[in-house]
Design a protein around this motif. Sequence first.
Motif, short mmCIF file in Angstrom:
data_model
loop_
_atom_site.label_atom_id
_atom_site.label_comp_id
_atom_site.label_asym_id
_atom_site.label_seq_id
_atom_site.Cartn_x
_atom_site.Cartn_y
_atom_site.Cartn_z
N TYR A 158 43.30 39.77 39.28
CA TYR A 158 44.22 39.71 40.42
C TYR A 158 45.08 40.97 40.42
N VAL A 159 44.75 41.93 41.29
CA VAL A 159 45.52 43.15 41.44
C VAL A 159 46.78 42.85 42.24
N LEU B 151 39.53 38.24 42.41
CA LEU B 151 40.00 37.29 43.41
C LEU B 151 41.03 37.94 44.33
N HIS B 152 42.18 38.32 43.78
CA HIS B 152 43.18 39.17 44.43
C HIS B 152 43.93 38.53 45.59
N SER C 7 30.42 40.14 23.48
CA SER C 7 31.19 41.38 23.49
C SER C 7 31.01 42.14 24.80
N MET C 8 30.25 41.55 25.73
CA MET C 8 30.01 42.15 27.04
C MET C 8 30.63 41.28 28.14
N THR C 9 31.22 41.93 29.13
CA THR C 9 31.82 41.22 30.27
C THR C 9 31.36 41.88 31.56
N VAL C 10 30.95 41.06 32.52
CA VAL C 10 30.56 41.58 33.83
C VAL C 10 31.60 41.13 34.85
N SER C 11 31.98 42.06 35.72
CA SER C 11 32.95 41.76 36.77
C SER C 11 32.27 41.81 38.13
N THR C 12 32.54 40.83 38.96
CA THR C 12 31.95 40.76 40.29
C THR C 12 33.04 40.51 41.33
N VAL C 13 32.82 41.00 42.54
CA VAL C 13 33.74 40.72 43.64
C VAL C 13 33.57 39.30 44.15
N GLY C 14 32.56 38.62 43.63
CA GLY C 14 32.34 37.24 44.03
C GLY C 14 31.03 37.01 44.75
N VAL D 124 33.99 41.21 51.39
CA VAL D 124 32.97 40.28 50.91
C VAL D 124 33.38 38.83 51.13
N ASN D 125 34.69 38.57 51.28
CA ASN D 125 35.16 37.20 51.47
C ASN D 125 34.68 36.60 52.79
N ARG D 126 34.34 37.46 53.75
CA ARG D 126 33.82 36.94 55.02
C ARG D 126 32.43 36.35 54.84
#
Length: 361
Positions: free
Chosen positions: A265-266, A223-224, A195-202, A237-239
């Motif tokens: 994906y915004v 991802l976006h 019931s828990m979800t964590v979101s990360t920029v990667g 952060v992708n760099r």
Amino acid sequence: MEQRCLYDYNLAELTELLKAWGEPPFRARQLYRHLYVNLTASVERMTDLPTTLRRRLAELPLSTLRLERVQIGDAGLTRKALFRLPDGAVVETVLMVYPDRSTVCVSTQAGCGMGCVFCATGRLGLLRNLSSGEIVAQAIWASQELRAMNAAGPSGRVTNLVFMGMGEPFANYDRWWQAVERLHDPQGFNLGARSMTVSTVGLVKGIERLANERLPINLAISLHAPDDTLRSELMPVNRRYPIAELMAATRQYIAKTRRRVSFEYVLLQGKNDHPHQAIALARLLRREAPPGPILVHVNLIPWNPVPGTPLGRSEWERVNAFQQILTDYGIPCTVRVERGVEIAAACGQLAGQTTLMVEMT
């Protein structure tokens, strides 16, 4: 030194604390139950504890979060709380009530250091990490609010929790995970791991670490963009962790856990919402998936306006076309239901109003 609050202690630590005060172990269990099961709002109301113990406990705050205001939207079904920390920083928490569930969106940092160009929180920069108790206290507030509303969830409690508020959870991993364990504890808050979800920029190291944890909480990755050039423009952060490295970590995570990963994906008008980009995204996810069923899901998020940002929100025709292409390629995909836009509580909007408050105070 940071001031500790009662929500910073797990049951074992409370037991040790009270033992040092000459109290028996069952007193710690009573206190723990008040904090996480009864949701008791003050030590004074814990009347089954001895008066002398309550006086001593009152020297420690229940929480270091000070509620300053609650904004209400969506006919009362979305509520955004603004909390001020002892050092003056602010964080926001969002409660969303649905017919069959209640979800709280929790912050793990004050501000954020990831610098995503479409996100209001990122414009603040990182102010500081939250303690485990400051993370936990947001879920407690949401449950208390639900109880007052007599809303969805067993006994008015939160049924789902997403770590998608202010901050990057994996940049505050140890304290964030302590909060996860405390919220999951069957003797206390008792929220199921799924019931828990964590979101990360990667953050790849965080993904690798999560794959080895004992609790199977859900993973969502922002991802976006389907290529490094655009993603680096939108997400600095992708760099550090380019798409190939991020997808390799995701592939290993799925292979080890056999759990589905969600990709967020915004959609930005004319920026990342073209048909060829939808095709590139679908091919990327299919190519990187392990053998067997595709254990990925894409959440398409129409961008929520952030003042001062030179970006546009994708028109619904483009959103629907993008979704259809992913579906045609066999990628499970949904468009996120919007909540809280009118009170700047939607995805990517947190801190949009707190910035003004910080400047005014």
